[in-house]
Design a protein around this motif. Structure first.
Motif, PDB file in Angstrom:
ATOM      1  N   LEU A  13      20.175 -20.918  21.935  1.00 23.81           N
ATOM      2  CA  LEU A  13      19.511 -20.701  20.657  1.00 23.81           C
ATOM      3  C   LEU A  13      20.306 -21.377  19.543  1.00 23.81           C
ATOM      4  O   LEU A  13      21.510 -21.160  19.408  1.00 23.81           O
ATOM      5  N   HIS A  14      19.604 -22.193  18.772  1.00 28.09           N
ATOM      6  CA  HIS A  14      20.231 -22.966  17.691  1.00 28.09           C
ATOM      7  C   HIS A  14      19.623 -22.521  16.362  1.00 28.09           C
ATOM      8  O   HIS A  14      18.394 -22.469  16.227  1.00 28.09           O
ATOM      9  N   PRO A  15      20.429 -22.198  15.355  1.00 29.69           N
ATOM     10  CA  PRO A  15      19.888 -21.612  14.116  1.00 29.69           C
ATOM     11  C   PRO A  15      19.349 -22.601  13.088  1.00 29.69           C
ATOM     12  O   PRO A  15      18.832 -22.192  12.058  1.00 29.69           O
ATOM     13  N   GLU A  16      19.461 -23.913  13.344  1.00 34.93           N
ATOM     14  CA  GLU A  16      19.032 -24.893  12.341  1.00 34.93           C
ATOM     15  C   GLU A  16      17.857 -25.705  12.873  1.00 34.93           C
ATOM     16  O   GLU A  16      17.892 -26.213  13.996  1.00 34.93           O
TER      17      GLU A  16
ATOM     18  N   GLY B 266      16.848 -25.662  28.028  1.00 40.78           N
ATOM     19  CA  GLY B 266      16.200 -25.856  26.742  1.00 40.78           C
ATOM     20  C   GLY B 266      17.076 -25.491  25.561  1.00 40.78           C
ATOM     21  O   GLY B 266      17.917 -24.582  25.654  1.00 40.78           O
ATOM     22  N   ILE B 267      16.887 -26.200  24.462  1.00 46.58           N
ATOM     23  CA  ILE B 267      17.479 -25.854  23.171  1.00 46.58           C
ATOM     24  C   ILE B 267      16.335 -25.295  22.330  1.00 46.58           C
ATOM     25  O   ILE B 267      15.339 -25.980  22.100  1.00 46.58           O
TER      26      ILE B 267
ATOM     27  N   ALA C 103      15.278 -12.288  26.021  1.00 50.76           N
ATOM     28  CA  ALA C 103      13.901 -11.888  25.695  1.00 50.76           C
ATOM     29  C   ALA C 103      13.053 -13.103  25.326  1.00 50.76           C
ATOM     30  O   ALA C 103      11.876 -13.192  25.710  1.00 50.76           O
ATOM     31  N   ILE C 104      13.658 -14.037  24.592  1.00 50.25           N
ATOM     32  CA  ILE C 104      12.929 -15.266  24.235  1.00 50.25           C
ATOM     33  C   ILE C 104      12.654 -16.096  25.480  1.00 50.25           C
ATOM     34  O   ILE C 104      11.553 -16.643  25.656  1.00 50.25           O
ATOM     35  N   LEU C 105      13.627 -16.173  26.382  1.00 51.76           N
ATOM     36  CA  LEU C 105      13.430 -16.907  27.632  1.00 51.76           C
ATOM     37  C   LEU C 105      12.300 -16.288  28.450  1.00 51.76           C
ATOM     38  O   LEU C 105      11.466 -16.999  29.026  1.00 51.76           O
TER      39      LEU C 105
END
Length: 682
Positions: free
Chosen positions: A643-646, A584-585, A618-620
């Motif tokens: 993890l993508h910041p945009e 996942g993105i 932690a997000i996963l």
């Protein structure tokens, strides 16, 4: 009386006693003035009726016949607009504003006159008053968009909306596919883009560009070198005034609009919609919502969702037919909050993303423990009323807690209408309490003119998209490869009724895929009839793929589960037939991620947090916990994430205008990250 109360409450001092009496009187008056529940002519525990052949219909469908129109004098969109003029007694129709200025209004008659002049001007330039004449509109929402559209309807011509996010190649494709000889633009920059694409004879049929905004002689000269005439909007109106032609009104079965769906793959498809299609959808929608409130000519809506899509246009068409008004935003979504406060609309069409931002903004304003406690108490008390069928915005909690929150949308809302994508039940319930108005969730697609179901006003339960609208029947069809069967009240959603389109422009193969021989539209969505006979969308037949072991995966279903995570803004789930697991993105929520990370003992900028492995893991874990709670199988859970910041947006090309993920574009852009995630398992 006083001595009796003193005896009962002694040894209370007199001031305390008076305060207690005052409080008691306040509670008595509040209970005495508490509004009664909405009385709906439908049992919310049985919201639709079975039909012969296994489908279901609305309880509002008279004698089993689908609703085709609501008003005898409004069987086309042109007639609907004229009806609005009569109903409003030529009241305000289209509103616009300049920065920090109040709204200015064009009356219904002014709009009708300008449409006749513009339409006459188009005929003067060689257009035909016929459903074979296609006119492109390439503009942001503004009064001239509606004037252009109405000009086409006044002379039986057909509107073909264009929009920037289609991309240059798609616009060339549409202009040629629809034989568009005239395009009406708002800004010179868009005309420049079209002219660039006219080079090398790419759009030989295009002859005229009409501009709403001022432009210089250089643009006109550039057009002339390419054989394209550049005219101003005012110039064409003036031509029409000088060479006026009486209206040539359309009939209900005449083509009205060719709405090209952006799609997530391949060339866009042009859905053929008649006046009768859209009027049926408008009539059914009005029949449903007016069971709770009778909308008046004083009602208004804000227009900011793209007019190139049927959701916004159907809501507006409904308002015009009853003589209500529409105010346009300034053209910048960042100024939408200011426009809402100036307009104070009673009807607010939205997509879930807008409601999510409002929800986040409210939550961000309640940082202290006391404020959160007070907000939770207020929400619970309002929801208790909502569950009793009471919808209001004047309770004690509205005055004490929700007052400033409601100002976000102007404070006068009667109805919020959300569509285009699923909305979180928790957000839906929260906002029902805060705004004290009906929030109607609609489901549908361009091919059924906009909506085919909508939640009942007064139905407080979340997690479904309501019963069929009175204009169509819905049935569920077996999808054995995904283990969905109509006998279990599950299957592909199929729609039949006067709101269903006539097919795709010059594309019999795609038409045959969507419409079967019996006139059923196959949506590609998987639905389930709930115990109350409302529909719930649970899966997607399209965009499914297999993993290497042969398991079918529906990524959108998984994404809708993961998006509930407190730290997550967006998710893109990817799988490969050569791989045995999903990746996942994830775009974290910029507002909540810092607090989430701080609980893990991690600090830093948003970009730094997105690179942190502790935060990522932690997000996963949060995602997998949500998946377990929702009953996802092990192979349906993502194994690794990036993890993508945009944010994925329409502007950066990752979302369609209806906010669906452009999956091929996302895969292409994140190819290296996806490959790295799969490589990490080796």
């Amino acid at each position: 009386m006083l001595w009796i109360l003193q005896l009962l409450f002694s040894p209370l001092p007199t001031p305390a006693l008076i305060g207690l009496i005052t409080f008691g009187i306040t509670i008595f008056l509040w209970l005495n003035t508490k509004p009664k529940p909405i009385l709906l002519p439908v049992d919310l525990n049985n919201q639709s009726v079975g039909t012969e052949g296994g489908g279901r219909r609305s309880v509002f469908m008279p004698e089993g016949e689908p609703v085709s129109y609501l008003f005898e004098d409004a069987k086309t969109l042109y007639e609907g607009f004229k009806r609005g003029r009569a109903e409003s007694e030529n009241g305000p129709c289209l509103g616009y504003r300049k920065p920090k200025q109040p709204y200015q209004w064009l009356s219904y008659q002014q709009v009708l006159d300008r449409a006749e002049y513009l339409g006459s001007g188009l005929l003067h330039k060689g257009c035909k008053p016929s459903s074979d004449q296609f006119i492109g509109i390439f503009a942001q929402n503004r009064p001239e968009w509606i004037i252009s559209e109405l000009a086409c309807y006044t002379y039986s011509m057909v509107v073909v909306p264009l929009y920037e996010t289609l991309g240059a190649e798609a616009i060339v494709y549409i202009v040629n596919k629809a034989d568009i000889s005239v395009v009406i633009c708002d800004k010179p920059e868009k005309a420049e883009k079209i002219l660039e694409n006219c080079k090398q004879g790419k759009m030989p049929v295009l002859k005229t560009i009409i501009l709403m905004d001022p432009f210089d002689d250089k643009l006109k000269e550039k057009g002339a070198t390419l054989g394209i005439e550049i005219l101003s909007f005012q110039e064409v109106e003036a031509l029409g005034r000088g060479d006026y032609t009486k209206p040539v009104p359309p009939k209900p079965d005449n083509l009205c609009v060719v709405c090209f769906t952006s799609g997530t793959t391949g060339n866009p498809k042009g859905a053929l919609l008649t006046h009768g299609n859209i009027v049926a959808n408008v009539a059914a929608f009005l029949k449903l919502v007016q069971t709770a409130h009778k909308y008046k000519t004083s009602d208004s809506s804000i227009s900011y969702l793209p007019l190139a899509h049927m959701f916004e246009r159907t809501v507006q068409s409904a308002l015009y037919s009853i003589g209500a008004r529409v105010g346009f935003f300034q053209g910048d979504v960042k100024l939408l909050a200011d426009d809402l406060k100036a307009l104070k609309p009673s009807v607010f069409p939205v997509v879930p993303r807008v409601l999510n931002r409002i929800y986040d903004k409210i939550q961000a304003g309640t940082q202290t423990r006391f404020k959160r406690l007070l907000l939770n108490v207020a929400v619970n008390r309002k929801l208790a009323e909502v569950k009793q069928g009471i919808v209001r915005n004047n309770s004690i909690w509205d005055k004490l807690v929700f007052g400033k929150m409601k100002e976000i949308t102007g404070g006068k809302l009667k109805a919020i209408i959300t569509g285009a994508a699923p909305i979180s039940p928790s957000v839906l319930m929260f906002l029902r309490a805060v705004f004290g108005c009906h929030i109607i969730e609609a489901y549908g697609q361009t091919e059924c003119s906009a909506a085919c179901t909508a939640t009942m006003p007064g139905d407080w339960k979340a997690g479904n998209v309501g019963p069929p609208l009175p204009c169509n029947i819905i049935k569920l069809e077996d999808v054995p490869e995904m283990n969905y069967f109509a006998s279990n009240n599950e299957g592909e959603v199929c729609i039949k009724g006067p709101n269903v389109f006539k097919g795709y422009l010059k594309d019999p193969e795609k038409t045959a895929e969507a419409l079967d021989n019996n006139g059923w539209l196959h949506t590609g969505d998987i639905g389930k009839w709930m115990p109350n006979n409302a529909l719930k969308i649970i899966d997607r037949k399209k965009n499914i793929f297999k993993l290497s072991q042969g398991e079918y995966i529906a990524p959108e279903k998984i994404e809708n589960i993961y998006i509930r995570g407190s730290s997550i803004a967006q998710v893109f789930v990817h799988g490969d037939s050569l791989q045995s697991f999903l990746v996942g993105i994830v775009v974290p929520d910029e507002e909540t991620l810092p607090a989430f990370a701080e609980n893990l003992g991690v600090k830093g900028s948003f970009e730094d947090l997105c690179k942190n492995s502790v935060v990522k893991n932690a997000i996963l874990m949060e995602m997998n916990n949500l998946g377990k709670e929702a009953g996802l199988k092990t192979f349906e859970q993502v194994k690794y994430i990036h993890l993508h910041p945009e944010l994925f947006t329409i502007e950066n090309g990752f979302l369609t205008p209806t906010l669906k993920s452009k999956r091929p574009d996302l895969v292409k852009h994140f190819r290296s990250q996806i490959d790295a995630l799969y490589a990490s398992d080796m």
